[in-house]
Design a protein around this motif. Structure first.
Motif: not given
Length: 168
Positions: A83-90
């Protein structure tokens, strides 16, 4: 009760084992060289050992982060690693979209323009003074302006001349 002296005087200074250069300033000739060597020594220490200390702290904190984020975190929790990786990518994508939009909107277009030139009459009317005073102010190298409480120019001082009252 007897009076006991708490302070003892040492009468034989050879028992103190003091180095000779403490009381003899001729042994300390070049203090600036000593200070320079001390600074060089600190730079060498930082150059050699600070990267090692930094790597040690990265290793310790890396283990802690791995323990907290990968091993102990539940895969479906809000703060899981994915989830943290997805938020950073977004966030990165939103920033790139915003930068692309601004580049497309403002590329090749210089919106800054030089201000229009005004004459002395317009400048004098904005300061509510006569044009002779404006010409004197423009020619002065050192100028002090005095304003009242409402922000209107009361008088000005040019160099070391007397103050001239503005007639409104």
């Amino acid at each position: 009760m007897t009076n006991v002296n708490k302070y003892y005087l040492i009468e034989d200074e050879s028992k103190l084992e003091l180095p000779e250069y403490i009381d003899r300033p001729e042994y300390v000739r070049n203090k600036s060289m000593g200070y320079s060597l001390q600074i060089v020594g600190w730079f060498i220490f930082m150059w050699l050992f600070m990267p090692v200390i930094t790597m040690f702290f990265w290793w310790v904190e890396g283990k802690t982060i791995y323990q907290q984020m990968v091993i102990q975190a539940a895969p479906n929790s809000q703060l899981s690693l994915m989830n943290i990786i997805a938020m950073i990518a977004i966030f990165i994508c939103v920033l790139l979209l915003w930068a692309t939009y601004n580049w497309a909107r403002f590329h090749g277009e210089d919106r800054r323009r030089a201000p229009l030139a005004i004459d002395e009459k317009q400048l004098a009317s904005s300061f509510k003074v006569n044009t002779v005073d404006i010409l004197n102010m423009q020619l002065a190298k050192n100028l002090t302006l005095y304003y009242d409480e409402q922000g209107k120019l009361e008088f000005f001082e040019v160099n070391h001349q007397l103050k001239k009252r503005i007639s409104a």
